[in-house]
Design a protein around this motif. Structure first.
Motif, PDB file in Angstrom:
ATOM      1  N   GLY A  17      55.860  49.225  51.234  1.00 14.90           N
ATOM      2  CA  GLY A  17      54.958  49.543  52.341  1.00 14.90           C
ATOM      3  C   GLY A  17      53.593  49.971  51.839  1.00 14.90           C
ATOM      4  N   ARG A  18      53.593  50.769  50.782  1.00 14.76           N
ATOM      5  CA  ARG A  18      52.331  51.221  50.176  1.00 14.76           C
ATOM      6  C   ARG A  18      51.542  50.024  49.642  1.00 14.76           C
ATOM      7  NH1 ARG A  18      54.431  55.056  47.551  1.00 14.76           N
ATOM      8  NH2 ARG A  18      55.090  53.858  45.751  1.00 14.76           N
ATOM      9  N   ALA A  19      52.211  49.102  48.960  1.00 15.12           N
ATOM     10  CA  ALA A  19      51.532  47.927  48.412  1.00 15.12           C
ATOM     11  C   ALA A  19      50.981  47.041  49.524  1.00 15.12           C
ATOM     12  CB  ALA A  19      52.491  47.138  47.522  1.00 15.12           C
ATOM     13  N   LEU A  20      51.759  46.844  50.579  1.00 17.30           N
ATOM     14  CA  LEU A  20      51.292  46.017  51.689  1.00 17.30           C
ATOM     15  C   LEU A  20      50.097  46.646  52.393  1.00 17.30           C
ATOM     16  CD1 LEU A  20      54.676  44.806  53.194  1.00 17.30           C
ATOM     17  CD2 LEU A  20      52.820  43.317  52.449  1.00 17.30           C
ATOM     18  N   LEU A  21      50.149  47.951  52.626  1.00 18.50           N
ATOM     19  CA  LEU A  21      49.035  48.613  53.301  1.00 18.50           C
ATOM     20  C   LEU A  21      47.769  48.562  52.442  1.00 18.50           C
ATOM     21  CD1 LEU A  21      47.878  50.097  55.710  1.00 18.50           C
ATOM     22  CD2 LEU A  21      48.825  52.231  54.790  1.00 18.50           C
ATOM     23  N   ALA A  22      47.891  48.791  51.157  1.00 17.52           N
ATOM     24  CA  ALA A  22      46.719  48.728  50.263  1.00 17.52           C
ATOM     25  C   ALA A  22      46.073  47.344  50.323  1.00 17.52           C
ATOM     26  CB  ALA A  22      47.127  49.076  48.837  1.00 17.52           C
ATOM     27  N   GLU A  23      46.889  46.319  50.232  1.00 19.10           N
ATOM     28  CA  GLU A  23      46.356  44.943  50.267  1.00 19.10           C
ATOM     29  C   GLU A  23      45.785  44.610  51.638  1.00 19.10           C
ATOM     30  OE1 GLU A  23      45.388  41.245  48.553  1.00 19.10           O
ATOM     31  OE2 GLU A  23      46.010  43.124  47.634  1.00 19.10           O
ATOM     32  N   LEU A  24      46.442  45.072  52.691  1.00 18.45           N
ATOM     33  CA  LEU A  24      45.958  44.817  54.044  1.00 18.45           C
ATOM     34  C   LEU A  24      44.592  45.462  54.261  1.00 18.45           C
ATOM     35  CD1 LEU A  24      46.815  43.474  56.730  1.00 18.45           C
ATOM     36  CD2 LEU A  24      47.749  45.697  57.408  1.00 18.45           C
ATOM     37  N   ILE A  25      44.403  46.664  53.761  1.00 17.71           N
ATOM     38  CA  ILE A  25      43.109  47.335  53.880  1.00 17.71           C
ATOM     39  C   ILE A  25      42.037  46.547  53.137  1.00 17.71           C
ATOM     40  CG2 ILE A  25      41.809  49.390  53.159  1.00 17.71           C
ATOM     41  CD1 ILE A  25      44.400  51.017  53.810  1.00 17.71           C
ATOM     42  N   GLU A  26      42.327  46.128  51.914  1.00 18.42           N
ATOM     43  CA  GLU A  26      41.341  45.372  51.127  1.00 18.42           C
ATOM     44  C   GLU A  26      40.984  44.054  51.798  1.00 18.42           C
ATOM     45  OE1 GLU A  26      39.471  46.524  48.636  1.00 18.42           O
ATOM     46  OE2 GLU A  26      40.529  48.366  49.152  1.00 18.42           O
ATOM     47  N   LEU A  45      35.985  43.556  58.759  1.00 16.79           N
ATOM     48  CA  LEU A  45      36.459  44.512  59.760  1.00 16.79           C
ATOM     49  C   LEU A  45      36.007  45.916  59.372  1.00 16.79           C
ATOM     50  CD1 LEU A  45      39.950  42.871  60.135  1.00 16.79           C
ATOM     51  CD2 LEU A  45      38.011  42.709  61.727  1.00 16.79           C
ATOM     52  N   LYS A  46      35.821  46.781  60.346  1.00 20.53           N
ATOM     53  CA  LYS A  46      35.227  48.093  60.079  1.00 20.53           C
ATOM     54  C   LYS A  46      36.132  49.283  60.357  1.00 20.53           C
ATOM     55  CE  LYS A  46      31.397  46.138  58.917  1.00 20.53           C
ATOM     56  NZ  LYS A  46      31.245  45.861  57.500  1.00 20.53           N
ATOM     57  N   GLU A  47      37.039  49.173  61.313  1.00 18.72           N
ATOM     58  CA  GLU A  47      37.905  50.291  61.675  1.00 18.72           C
ATOM     59  C   GLU A  47      39.341  49.786  61.806  1.00 18.72           C
ATOM     60  OE1 GLU A  47      36.871  53.524  61.927  1.00 18.72           O
ATOM     61  OE2 GLU A  47      34.840  52.867  61.439  1.00 18.72           O
ATOM     62  N   MET A  48      40.290  50.592  61.308  1.00 18.55           N
ATOM     63  CA  MET A  48      41.703  50.248  61.418  1.00 18.55           C
ATOM     64  C   MET A  48      42.430  51.380  62.125  1.00 18.55           C
ATOM     65  SD  MET A  48      44.389  49.037  58.423  1.00 18.55           S
ATOM     66  CE  MET A  48      43.468  47.543  58.047  1.00 18.55           C
ATOM     67  N   PHE A  51      46.594  57.087  52.662  1.00 18.56           N
ATOM     68  CA  PHE A  51      45.514  56.105  52.536  1.00 18.56           C
ATOM     69  C   PHE A  51      44.252  56.536  53.265  1.00 18.56           C
ATOM     70  CE2 PHE A  51      48.807  53.395  50.917  1.00 18.56           C
ATOM     71  CZ  PHE A  51      48.132  52.536  50.061  1.00 18.56           C
ATOM     72  N   GLY A  52      44.196  57.781  53.700  1.00 16.02           N
ATOM     73  CA  GLY A  52      42.985  58.299  54.317  1.00 16.02           C
ATOM     74  C   GLY A  52      42.898  58.132  55.819  1.00 16.02           C
ATOM     75  N   PHE A  53      43.959  57.703  56.454  1.00 16.55           N
ATOM     76  CA  PHE A  53      43.959  57.648  57.915  1.00 16.55           C
ATOM     77  C   PHE A  53      43.998  59.079  58.436  1.00 16.55           C
ATOM     78  CE2 PHE A  53      45.227  53.384  57.016  1.00 16.55           C
ATOM     79  CZ  PHE A  53      44.989  52.624  58.151  1.00 16.55           C
ATOM     80  N   GLU A  54      43.260  59.323  59.490  1.00 12.65           N
ATOM     81  CA  GLU A  54      43.238  60.649  60.107  1.00 12.65           C
ATOM     82  C   GLU A  54      43.755  60.560  61.532  1.00 12.65           C
ATOM     83  OE1 GLU A  54      39.275  62.200  59.789  1.00 12.65           O
ATOM     84  OE2 GLU A  54      39.344  62.185  57.600  1.00 12.65           O
ATOM     85  N   GLU A  55      44.519  61.556  61.903  1.00 12.99           N
ATOM     86  CA  GLU A  55      45.037  61.583  63.268  1.00 12.99           C
ATOM     87  C   GLU A  55      43.876  61.769  64.236  1.00 12.99           C
ATOM     88  OE1 GLU A  55      47.875  64.290  66.088  1.00 12.99           O
ATOM     89  OE2 GLU A  55      48.556  63.985  64.018  1.00 12.99           O
ATOM     90  N   VAL A 107      51.473  58.516  67.998  1.00 10.62           N
ATOM     91  CA  VAL A 107      50.452  59.194  67.210  1.00 10.62           C
ATOM     92  C   VAL A 107      49.434  58.123  66.840  1.00 10.62           C
ATOM     93  CG1 VAL A 107      49.985  60.506  65.104  1.00 10.62           C
ATOM     94  CG2 VAL A 107      52.182  60.774  66.285  1.00 10.62           C
ATOM     95  N   LEU A 108      48.168  58.386  67.083  1.00  5.24           N
ATOM     96  CA  LEU A 108      47.114  57.442  66.737  1.00  5.24           C
ATOM     97  C   LEU A 108      46.388  57.949  65.498  1.00  5.24           C
ATOM     98  CD1 LEU A 108      47.601  57.059  69.880  1.00  5.24           C
ATOM     99  CD2 LEU A 108      45.370  55.991  69.875  1.00  5.24           C
ATOM    100  N   LEU A 109      46.236  57.061  64.523  1.00 10.14           N
ATOM    101  CA  LEU A 109      45.515  57.391  63.298  1.00 10.14           C
ATOM    102  C   LEU A 109      44.442  56.320  63.087  1.00 10.14           C
ATOM    103  CD1 LEU A 109      48.888  57.833  62.469  1.00 10.14           C
ATOM    104  CD2 LEU A 109      47.628  59.264  60.891  1.00 10.14           C
ATOM    105  N   GLN A 110      43.352  56.711  62.433  1.00  9.59           N
ATOM    106  CA  GLN A 110      42.231  55.787  62.250  1.00  9.59           C
ATOM    107  C   GLN A 110      41.672  55.929  60.847  1.00  9.59           C
ATOM    108  OE1 GLN A 110      39.210  56.160  65.250  1.00  9.59           O
ATOM    109  NE2 GLN A 110      37.782  54.777  64.215  1.00  9.59           N
ATOM    110  N   LYS A 111      41.226  54.791  60.294  1.00  9.07           N
ATOM    111  CA  LYS A 111      40.569  54.771  58.985  1.00  9.07           C
ATOM    112  C   LYS A 111      39.339  53.877  59.089  1.00  9.07           C
ATOM    113  CE  LYS A 111      41.165  53.395  54.154  1.00  9.07           C
ATOM    114  NZ  LYS A 111      40.685  54.625  53.561  1.00  9.07           N
ATOM    115  N   SER A 112      38.213  54.372  58.583  1.00 10.26           N
ATOM    116  CA  SER A 112      37.011  53.551  58.479  1.00 10.26           C
ATOM    117  C   SER A 112      37.112  52.705  57.219  1.00 10.26           C
ATOM    118  CB  SER A 112      35.754  54.425  58.426  1.00 10.26           C
ATOM    119  OG  SER A 112      35.541  55.010  59.686  1.00 10.26           O
ATOM    120  N   LEU A 113      36.732  51.444  57.322  1.00 11.76           N
ATOM    121  CA  LEU A 113      36.857  50.511  56.211  1.00 11.76           C
ATOM    122  C   LEU A 113      35.532  50.234  55.529  1.00 11.76           C
ATOM    123  CD1 LEU A 113      39.237  47.902  57.900  1.00 11.76           C
ATOM    124  CD2 LEU A 113      39.838  49.886  56.505  1.00 11.76           C
TER     125      LEU A 113
END
Length: 192
Positions: free
Chosen positions: A125-134, A141-144, A163-167, A185-191
């Motif tokens: 899951g960690r590997a998939l999320l890292a690659e998905l963010i990149e 894209l700017k926000e996830m 990965f720096g997502f904030e609630e 729960v909603l979390l957001q990360k700026s890309l």
């Protein structure tokens, strides 16, 4: 016989124990999803539909629905990844989809990550999320956004926070599945 003597006798002496078999390393390749992956993607997702509250879907998705979703995401240039074992088995997938349909939201996406039951707890899951963010950054894209069930998905919340997502908010009692109310729960990360 004393309890501690009994416990010592229950353990075989070292010369009679079988040598530990080293566990094979967990290997996989991350790559873009292909149409041929969709039956396996459907099976992974439908496992969670039937057995968990991490998705609020109550009806299994059909292959036709997955094909339509794949075509739509491909048309938009949205990242859709799969993790594949050396033997060719699909272990999990990750994708982003538009957060909302209105044009002004075009740079904001919601992520989804699902692992086959045998692949969880191994860092995939960690590997998939890292690659998905990149790949999402590379796609402009700017926000996830991550929308995660408030019950039974603590590992997913923890992963996103690493990965720096904030609630950014919670919604209570917005879903009803398996005869109980659930929130998100909603979390957001700026890309950037």
């Amino acid at each position: 016989m004393l309890e501690e003597e009994y416990q010592e006798r229950r353990v075989l002496p070292p010369h009679l124990r079988k040598p530990a078999t080293p566990e094979a390393p967990f290997e996989y390749t991350l790559r873009d999803a292909r149409a041929a992956d969709l039956p396996a993607v459907r099976e992974i997702y439908n496992y969670y539909v039937a057995n968990s509250t991490v998705t609020f879907d109550e009806d299994a998705m059909t292959l036709k629905e997955w094909k339509a979703k794949f075509a739509y995401l491909s048309k938009l240039g949205m990242p859709f990844l799969v993790a594949e074992s050396p033997s060719g088995q699909l272990l999990g997938y990750a994708l982003v989809s538009p957060w909302k349909q209105k044009r002004a939201y075009r740079f904001t996406v919601e992520n989804s990550i699902y692992l086959g039951p045998a692949a969880s707890g191994k860092g995939l899951g960690r590997a998939l999320l890292a690659e998905l963010i990149e790949r999402s950054k590379a796609a402009g894209l700017k926000e996830m956004i991550a929308v995660i069930a408030d019950q039974g998905a603590e590992a997913s919340i923890g992963l996103h926070e690493k990965f720096g997502f904030e609630e950014i908010g919670r919604m209570g009692r917005v879903g009803f599945k398996f005869e109980r109310w659930l929130g998100t729960v909603l979390l957001q990360k700026s890309l950037k």
